[in-house]
Design an enzyme around this catalytic site. Structure first.
Site, PDB file in Angstrom:
ATOM      1  CD  GLU A  17      -2.687  -1.361   2.499  1.00 34.68           C
ATOM      2  OE1 GLU A  17      -3.870  -1.715   2.442  1.00 34.68           O
ATOM      3  OE2 GLU A  17      -2.082  -1.206   3.584  1.00 34.68           O
TER       4      GLU A  17
ATOM      5  CG  ASP B 237     -12.396  -8.005   0.780  1.00 38.12           C
ATOM      6  OD1 ASP B 237     -11.257  -7.545   0.941  1.00 38.12           O
ATOM      7  OD2 ASP B 237     -13.277  -7.949   1.659  1.00 38.12           O
TER       8      ASP B 237
HETATM    9  N1  ADE Z   1      -9.200  -5.118   4.393  1.00 38.81           N
HETATM   10  C1  ADE Z   1      -9.565  -5.510   3.147  1.00 38.81           C
HETATM   11  N2  ADE Z   1     -10.631  -6.315   3.194  1.00 38.81           N
HETATM   12  C2  ADE Z   1     -10.957  -6.446   4.509  1.00 38.81           C
HETATM   13  C3  ADE Z   1     -11.965  -7.166   5.200  1.00 38.81           C
HETATM   14  N3  ADE Z   1     -12.854  -7.923   4.541  1.00 38.81           N
HETATM   15  N4  ADE Z   1     -12.003  -7.070   6.550  1.00 38.81           N
HETATM   16  C4  ADE Z   1     -11.101  -6.322   7.210  1.00 38.81           C
HETATM   17  N5  ADE Z   1     -10.118  -5.628   6.605  1.00 38.81           N
HETATM   18  C5  ADE Z   1     -10.048  -5.679   5.266  1.00 38.81           C
END
Ligand code: ADE
Length: 231
Positions: free
Chosen positions: A11, A197
């Site tokens: 990142e 996600d």
């Molecule tokens: N960072 C990226 N996706 C995530 C998720 N599903 N839960 C917590 N942190 C995240």
């Protein structure tokens, strides 16, 4: 000086590669990289995963570099139909979703002492982040609440609970801790996250697939932000 914190190397590394007149300092196990980007002073750090690591990093950065503002960048899970994979979310406020003293009669997320649930992000920083994110790669930028906790959210049940309690549109693991630290130090802050996600049963697979692209999108937004930031 602008401070930039990401949880993972992926990142931050793109931003670090653009820094000129680089100087590095290791403090409490975290590497701080400072120098100029587009003629502006910046300092970056990879804080590691979770709220404790993030708060430690933000506090150290504030004490060692006195930044004018801190931006937390990276990826997040979406909690809303309004933010799809590779869209970006700019926080208008943040909450520690796993802070829970409800057994004592407090509301969920309540932080005793400060006596708040939500940390509002700085308006100038957030609106500039939104402007920068709106032009990136054809993906959408939205503004909303981001919920942080020490867990990777990967089920509809957990996701629904965070939405029901806090009306958040994205979840991650550091933003609210950086917000909390900045609030206590009166340092303006913003959080920008690209969606990797949907925080559901497929999140572990989507995360692995989309992390590189989402991290690259977030880094490009930061590059633009630094270019446009005026202080
Ligand atoms: N960072 C990226 N996706 C995530 C998720 N599903 N839960 C917590 N942190 C995240």
């Amino acid at each position: 000086m602008i401070g930039i914190i990401g949880a993972m190397k992926i990142e931050i590394e793109k931003i670090d590669s653009l820094i000129q007149n680089k100087s590095e300092k290791q403090i409490a196990g975290t590497l701080f990289v400072s120098g100029t980007l587009n003629g502006k002073e910046i300092v970056t750090a990879v804080c590691g995963i979770g709220k404790v690591a993030a708060a430690m990093c933000a506090q150290t950065m504030i004490m060692a570099y006195s930044p004018d503002c801190i931006i937390n960048t990276g990826v997040a899970g979406s909690l809303s139909d309004k933010a799809g994979i590779l869209d970006t979310v700019i926080a208008d406020s943040l909450v520690e979703h796993d802070m829970d003293t409800t057994a004592l009669g407090d509301p969920p997320g309540f932080i005793s002492g400060i006596d708040t649930v939500y940390f509002p992000a700085d308006k100038y920083v957030s609106s500039l982040l939104f402007e920068c994110a709106s032009g990136i790669g054809g993906f959408k930028a939205i503004t909303g609440r981001i919920a942080s906790g020490d867990q990777f959210v990967a089920s509809a049940e957990k996701k629904d609970k965070i939405v029901a309690q806090f009306d958040a549109c994205a979840c991650e693991m550091e933003g609210a801790a950086i917000a909390h630290t900045c609030f206590c130090n009166k340092v303006p802050f913003g959080v920008i996250r690209a969606i990797s996600d949907c925080a559901d049963g497929s999140s572990h697979m989507d995360y692995a697939q989309f992390l590189p692209q989402a991290a690259a999108a977030a880094a490009e937004i930061i590059r633009l932000f630094v270019e446009k930031y005026e202080k």
